[in-house]
Design an enzyme around this catalytic site. Sequence first.
Site, short mmCIF file in Angstrom:
data_model
loop_
_atom_site.label_atom_id
_atom_site.label_comp_id
_atom_site.label_asym_id
_atom_site.label_seq_id
_atom_site.Cartn_x
_atom_site.Cartn_y
_atom_site.Cartn_z
N ASP A 1 -31.45 -78.57 26.00
CA ASP A 1 -31.75 -77.36 25.31
C ASP A 1 -31.24 -76.32 26.06
O ASP A 1 -31.25 -76.25 27.45
CB ASP A 1 -33.04 -77.07 25.16
N ASP B 1 -34.10 -83.78 15.10
CA ASP B 1 -34.34 -84.08 16.29
C ASP B 1 -34.38 -85.54 16.86
O ASP B 1 -34.40 -86.26 15.93
CB ASP B 1 -35.39 -83.00 16.69
C1 GLA Z 1 -36.10 -79.98 20.80
C2 GLA Z 1 -34.59 -79.39 20.47
C3 GLA Z 1 -34.75 -77.65 20.60
C4 GLA Z 1 -36.10 -77.67 19.76
C5 GLA Z 1 -37.26 -78.34 19.81
C6 GLA Z 1 -38.50 -77.84 19.07
O1 GLA Z 1 -36.20 -79.54 22.32
O2 GLA Z 1 -33.51 -79.62 21.20
O3 GLA Z 1 -33.61 -77.20 19.99
O4 GLA Z 1 -35.69 -77.81 18.20
O5 GLA Z 1 -37.06 -79.68 20.31
O6 GLA Z 1 -39.44 -78.65 19.15
#
Ligand code: GLA
Length: 376
Positions: free
Chosen positions: A183, A126
Amino acid sequence: MTGHTPPMGWNSWNTFGVNINEQIIKEAADAIVAAGLADAGYQYVVIDDGWSLRERDGNKRLVPDPEKFPSGMKALSDYVHSKGLKFGIYSCAGVKTCAGYPGSFEHEFIDAETFAEWGVDFLKYDYCYKPRDMDGRLLYRRMAMALKNCGREILFSACNWGIDDSHLWMRSAGAHMWRSTYDILDSWESIKKLALQQLGKECYSGPYSYNDVDMLVVGMYNKGNVALGGCTDEEYKTHFSLWCMMNSPLMIGCDVRKMNKATRSILTNKELIAVNQDLEGRQAYTITGWHSKDVIHYIKPLVGGDYAICSVNFGDSKGWSHLEFWDLGLPTAAGYGFELHDLWTGENLGVKTESYMTALEPHCCKVFRAKLKKVN
Ligand code: GLA
């Protein structure tokens, strides 16, 4: 070599968020096998954010939370492997993960070694808490180097949400898949937004490094960690069709232990999965509809000369899918037509020449496998 076609698996985030533990992961692995998902090609079981303690140990190693994972990660990865599946884990290029657990910043090599010792096969990486003046490119190159040299083949799933122009550098940094969006949430609006954000990024996706349009929400029905109203089964079908046409990795996000029949049949549509897994790895190009600007046609050239053709009605009213074959490169005078096979109904429509037209309900799609046939 790993990662030739878009990776397929399951990830804990969409359903569980940080509320994960070894029992859930084991049950998910069991369900992936029992429900026929493994046979359909889903192989990675990935633990997302929230698995570690808030502090590293005295040797600077990451420590699995003993309350959530009392048997440790090696035992869990052994369990996942014993089911014939592969084991994935999550970390972050920044100082902390998005949920505030320790990130791998300046610990890239020790973390890669640790993951290799645990039998990890997949790392999602991430972008939260990245020191502002550090160049993201360098951080992904670093982890790619650490993974490539840790003594184990580990698929590198980058997750910087498509920012900092990552389409221009992520592939050459070494990622096997890389998030090209923010997301996903469990709603039609989110699916539509992410799909439309991919327009123009088609040529950055290919074998060993795929645009990742985020995890699937198929079968979530407004439950879990990313609920935003949920979708109908028709919308989930369109979502799955789009992700297959766009070469996106297919990472299931629903609670696989509790799937209904409709969810299972969407996720195991073999002919659509074959489109997604096509060895040439070409992401579909798009053509806007003739009659309705809300209809977009996706055209994906496949190994051997077939095409996958998917027409999607992104609009909220009934639309017309009108596809002129010359827009795909087929002149009328060439003497060929397309034999159309519907990948959702299984119907064969015979050979169509020049064009094909059908009505499309809102948020619905039609997907065909098209074979070129001589007609005179
Ligand atoms: C980010 C990523 C998600 C998930 C969250 C976890 O938002 O884009 O897919 O992994 O972190 O905290």
